[in-house]
Scaffold this motif. Sequence first.
Motif, short mmCIF file in Angstrom:
data_model
loop_
_atom_site.label_atom_id
_atom_site.label_comp_id
_atom_site.label_asym_id
_atom_site.label_seq_id
_atom_site.Cartn_x
_atom_site.Cartn_y
_atom_site.Cartn_z
N THR A 109 -46.46 0.05 -30.79
CA THR A 109 -45.97 0.40 -32.13
C THR A 109 -46.51 1.77 -32.57
O THR A 109 -47.71 1.99 -32.61
CB THR A 109 -46.40 -0.65 -33.16
OG1 THR A 109 -45.84 -1.91 -32.81
CG2 THR A 109 -45.95 -0.26 -34.56
N GLY A 110 -45.59 2.69 -32.86
CA GLY A 110 -45.96 4.00 -33.35
C GLY A 110 -46.51 4.95 -32.31
O GLY A 110 -46.87 6.09 -32.64
N LYS A 111 -46.56 4.54 -31.04
CA LYS A 111 -47.13 5.40 -30.00
C LYS A 111 -46.11 6.44 -29.56
O LYS A 111 -44.97 6.11 -29.24
CB LYS A 111 -47.58 4.56 -28.81
CG LYS A 111 -48.38 5.37 -27.76
CD LYS A 111 -48.76 4.53 -26.57
CE LYS A 111 -49.58 3.33 -26.93
NZ LYS A 111 -50.88 3.68 -27.54
N PRO A 112 -46.50 7.71 -29.46
CA PRO A 112 -45.58 8.74 -28.96
C PRO A 112 -45.26 8.50 -27.48
O PRO A 112 -46.17 8.33 -26.67
CB PRO A 112 -46.36 10.04 -29.15
CG PRO A 112 -47.39 9.74 -30.18
CD PRO A 112 -47.75 8.30 -29.97
N VAL A 113 -43.98 8.51 -27.15
CA VAL A 113 -43.54 8.22 -25.78
C VAL A 113 -42.50 9.25 -25.36
O VAL A 113 -41.58 9.57 -26.11
CB VAL A 113 -42.95 6.81 -25.66
CG1 VAL A 113 -42.41 6.56 -24.25
CG2 VAL A 113 -43.99 5.75 -26.00
N LEU A 114 -42.65 9.74 -24.14
CA LEU A 114 -41.66 10.62 -23.52
C LEU A 114 -40.99 9.82 -22.41
O LEU A 114 -41.67 9.32 -21.52
CB LEU A 114 -42.36 11.86 -22.97
CG LEU A 114 -41.53 13.07 -22.52
CD1 LEU A 114 -42.45 14.26 -22.26
CD2 LEU A 114 -40.71 12.80 -21.27
N ASP A 129 -30.30 7.29 -22.69
CA ASP A 129 -29.91 6.85 -24.03
C ASP A 129 -29.37 5.43 -24.07
O ASP A 129 -29.45 4.75 -25.10
CB ASP A 129 -28.87 7.80 -24.61
CG ASP A 129 -29.46 9.17 -24.93
OD1 ASP A 129 -30.61 9.22 -25.40
OD2 ASP A 129 -28.79 10.19 -24.67
N HIS A 130 -28.82 4.94 -22.96
CA HIS A 130 -28.21 3.60 -22.95
C HIS A 130 -29.19 2.51 -22.55
O HIS A 130 -28.94 1.33 -22.82
CB HIS A 130 -27.00 3.58 -22.02
CG HIS A 130 -25.84 4.35 -22.56
ND1 HIS A 130 -24.65 4.49 -21.87
CD2 HIS A 130 -25.67 5.03 -23.72
CE1 HIS A 130 -23.80 5.21 -22.59
NE2 HIS A 130 -24.40 5.56 -23.70
N ALA A 131 -30.29 2.87 -21.89
CA ALA A 131 -31.23 1.85 -21.42
C ALA A 131 -32.66 2.11 -21.90
O ALA A 131 -33.29 1.24 -22.50
CB ALA A 131 -31.20 1.77 -19.90
N LEU A 132 -33.18 3.31 -21.65
CA LEU A 132 -34.58 3.57 -21.96
C LEU A 132 -34.87 3.66 -23.45
O LEU A 132 -35.84 3.07 -23.94
CB LEU A 132 -35.05 4.85 -21.26
CG LEU A 132 -35.25 4.71 -19.75
CD1 LEU A 132 -35.44 6.07 -19.09
CD2 LEU A 132 -36.46 3.84 -19.46
N ARG A 133 -34.04 4.39 -24.19
CA ARG A 133 -34.30 4.49 -25.64
C ARG A 133 -34.24 3.12 -26.33
O ARG A 133 -35.11 2.81 -27.16
CB ARG A 133 -33.32 5.46 -26.30
CG ARG A 133 -33.68 6.92 -26.09
CD ARG A 133 -32.92 7.86 -27.01
NE ARG A 133 -33.11 9.23 -26.60
CZ ARG A 133 -34.16 9.97 -26.93
NH1 ARG A 133 -35.11 9.45 -27.70
NH2 ARG A 133 -34.27 11.21 -26.52
N PRO A 134 -33.23 2.27 -26.04
CA PRO A 134 -33.23 0.94 -26.67
C PRO A 134 -34.46 0.12 -26.32
O PRO A 134 -34.98 -0.63 -27.16
CB PRO A 134 -31.94 0.31 -26.13
CG PRO A 134 -31.06 1.46 -25.82
CD PRO A 134 -31.97 2.53 -25.31
N LEU A 135 -34.94 0.22 -25.07
CA LEU A 135 -36.13 -0.53 -24.68
C LEU A 135 -37.33 -0.14 -25.52
O LEU A 135 -38.03 -1.01 -26.07
CB LEU A 135 -36.43 -0.29 -23.19
CG LEU A 135 -37.76 -0.84 -22.68
CD1 LEU A 135 -37.80 -2.36 -22.79
CD2 LEU A 135 -38.00 -0.39 -21.24
N PHE A 136 -37.57 1.16 -25.67
CA PHE A 136 -38.75 1.59 -26.42
C PHE A 136 -38.54 1.51 -27.93
O PHE A 136 -39.51 1.44 -28.68
CB PHE A 136 -39.17 2.99 -25.97
CG PHE A 136 -39.80 2.99 -24.61
CD1 PHE A 136 -41.13 2.61 -24.46
CD2 PHE A 136 -39.07 3.30 -23.48
CE1 PHE A 136 -41.72 2.56 -23.21
CE2 PHE A 136 -39.65 3.26 -22.22
CZ PHE A 136 -40.97 2.87 -22.08
N ALA A 137 -37.28 1.49 -28.36
CA ALA A 137 -37.02 1.21 -29.78
C ALA A 137 -37.41 -0.22 -30.09
O ALA A 137 -37.99 -0.52 -31.15
CB ALA A 137 -35.56 1.46 -30.10
N TYR A 138 -37.09 -1.14 -29.18
CA TYR A 138 -37.48 -2.54 -29.35
C TYR A 138 -39.00 -2.67 -29.41
O TYR A 138 -39.53 -3.47 -30.21
CB TYR A 138 -36.93 -3.38 -28.20
CG TYR A 138 -37.49 -4.78 -28.17
CD1 TYR A 138 -37.04 -5.76 -29.06
CD2 TYR A 138 -38.50 -5.13 -27.28
CE1 TYR A 138 -37.57 -7.04 -29.06
CE2 TYR A 138 -39.04 -6.41 -27.27
CZ TYR A 138 -38.57 -7.36 -28.16
OH TYR A 138 -39.11 -8.62 -28.16
#
Length: 208
Positions: A109-114, A129-138
């Motif tokens: 939660t709140g951790k900066p991720v690249l 955008d279709h797989a990685l971003r949703p995973l880290f948004a979750y």
Amino acid sequence: MEQLRLVAVSAGLSSPSSTRLLADRLAEAVRGELAERDRKVEVEVVELRDLAVPIANNLVTGFPPPALAAAVEAMTRADGLIAVTPVFTASYSGLFKSFFDLISPDALTGKPVLIAATGGTARHSLVLDHALRPLFAYLRALVVPTAVYAASEDWGASGDEYTEGLPSRIDRAGTELAGLMAARPAGEAGETDEIAEFEGQLADLRFD
């Protein structure tokens, strides 16, 4: 001023691996940008290929072997995270997903991720955008705007007037992650973990 901690998670399966190479290049870009800001950073790379058996054991037993527990602890305590996966069947690899399946939903939660990925062809770049971003948004992480995809033809290419080359994308993403890390006091990750743990305890009480 305390030293910052950066963890790069590489899900490459071969050795040497273009996925590991991209993780190293991104980590170096972050280190260089932080050095310009007079911030020291400790970099640790977690190679998931070395943890494949412990990850499988954890999935079936519910208990992490020591090496896996140490990797998870390093990642959750880090001030910044780089996550790089090869593309398998138009998505992240099973090993990559299995590792992050073991992470508490509140740990990042709140951790900066690249986020970054490697693949044989540029047509798989939408995995970011279709797989990685949703995973880290979750996982409620703070994902930097620039995600980096490296196809086979990107290595050694400088881009053109319309498209940035891979080195430029790496530098831009590294600058963004370094900026977010520098803005967080070192050690804040541990405090976030304690808050998340307390919130989890409250949730357990509400649902009992």
